[in-house]
Motif scaffolding. Structure first.
Motif: not given
Length: 301
Positions: A148, A166, A169
Motif C-alpha cells: 500500500e 489500511e 486490513h
C-alpha cells in the motif's frame, strides 16, 4: 474483547529525520519518542501502543538504518534489522519533500529481502503541492513493490486514520497484549532519560549530541507533600563537551534541566526536583562495557 479483534506489531523504518518519532507520538497521543532535527535521535526500539475497540497495534520506532561508524551505530542498526524480522507489517517512511536519497535506497535493498508486507508512507505532504506527490510515488514504486502507499502528515495528523485502517486490513485476529490505557512498554526511567537527552539534542551544537547518554541514577517519591526527586547523570566523551553542556556559569545545564523538568512533570503528573550532573567517559560509544551500563545491551540482539 469483541469477536474479530485484531492485533499485531508494526515497525516504523526510514532514514533519520523522516518523522518516525513524530508519527509515533501522534498515534499514542503523548510523547513516548523524542524528537530532534539531528539524525539518529532514536537509539533503542521505542514501542507505542495504539488501542481501539476492534484492534491493538504495537508500533515500534526503530533507529534509522545507516552505515555504522562505531559500536553504538552497529548496535542501532542491529536493532532496526532485528525488528524487521519480528513484526507483522513494515511502514517504510519517507520525506516527500526531500525526495529519494541514497539512504532510502540502502533501506529498500534490505526490505526487498524481507517476506514481511511493506507499506510506503509518504510523510510531510503538508510541505508540498498535491501534484508533486504522484511523481514521488512513481519513483519509489519503480524501485520496489509496496503493498500500500499512504501519503500523510505526521505533524498535522493528516490522513493518519486512513493509514490505521489500511494497517488493520493486514493484521490477523489476535489478543490484546497491553491494557487499554497503556501507551508504551518502556519504564518511566527510560522515558525520563530520553526527555532529558532530547533537550540536549535541541540545545547543543553538532559536536555534542551523539556523544551523550543519560543515566537515571535515582528517583525518590515525594514525602510529606514535597516534590519527587529525579537525579540523572549526563555522560559525554570529552572534557570540552562537558564544558559545552554545563555552559558559562552553568547556564546551559540549567536550561536543559528547566525544559526537561516541564516534560517529566507532564509525564509523571507530579512536580519534581530535577538534579543533573555531567560525567566524562572517554569513547564510551566504542566500549561494550559502557554500552551495556548505559542500557544498550548488544547481547539481546
Amino acid at each position: 474483547m469483541t469477536d474479530g479483534f485484531k492485533s499485531g506489531f508494526v515497525a516504523l523504518i526510514g532514514r533519520p529525520n523522516v518523522g518516525k518519532s513524530t508519527l509515533l507520538n501522534e498515534l499514542v497521543g503523548q510523547k513516548v519518542a523524542i524528537m530532534s532535527n539531528k539524525p539518529q535521535t532514536t537509539r533503542n526500539k521505542i514501542q507505542g501502543v495504539y488501542t481501539t475497540d476492534d484492534a491493538q497495534i504495537i508500533f515500534i520506532d526503530t533507529p534509522g538504518i545507516h552505515k555504522p561508524k562505531h559500536r553504538l551505530g552497529e548496535f542501532m542498526t542491529q536493532i532496526a534489522e532485528q525488528t524487521l524480522r519480528e513484526v507483522d507489517l513494515i511502514l517504510f517512511m519517507v520525506d516527500v519533500e526531500a525526495g529519494m536519497g541514497r539512504g532510502d535506497q540502502y533501506i529498500m535493498e534490505r526490505l526487498k529481502k524481507s517476506s514481511t508486507p511493506v507499506f510506503l508512507i509518504l510523510n510531510k505532504i503538508d510541505l508540498v503541492h498535491p501534484e508533486q506527490l504522484l511523481p514521488v510515488i512513481d519513483t519509489y514504486r519503480k524501485e520496489m513493490d509496496f503493498k500500500e502507499v499512504v501519503p500523510i502528515s505526521a505533524r498535522l495528523g493528516s490522513n493518519v486514520n486512513t493509514m490505521l485502517e489500511e494497517i488493520k486490513h493486514y493484521l490477523e485476529e489476535g489478543p490484546k497484549y497491553y491494557p487499554d490505557d497503556q501507551v508504551t512498554d518502556h519504564p518511566e526511567r527510560f522515558i525520563i532519560s530520553e526527555l532529558i537527552r532530547e533537550k540536549i539534542l535541541q540545545l547543543t551544537e553538532e559536536e555534542v549530541p551523539h556523544s551523550v547518554a543519560v543515566v537515571i541514577e535515582n528517583i525518590e517519591p515525594p514525602s510529606n507533600g514535597d516534590k519527587m526527586t529525579v537525579q540523572a547523570a549526563i555522560i559525554v566523551e570529552r572534557d570540552s563537551q562537558k564544558g559545552i553542556i554545563i555552559g558559562k556559569g552553568g547556564k546551559m545545564l540549567k536550561e536543559i534541566g528547566s525544559r526537561a523538568r516541564r516534560d517529566i512533570e507532564a509525564l509523571l503528573g507530579s512536580r519534581i526536583y530535577l538534579e543533573l550532573w555531567v560525567k566524562v567517559q572517554k569513547n564510551w560509544r566504542d566500549k561494550a562495557f559502557y554500552l551495556r551500563d548505559f542500557g544498550f545491551d548488544q547481547d539481546e540482539y
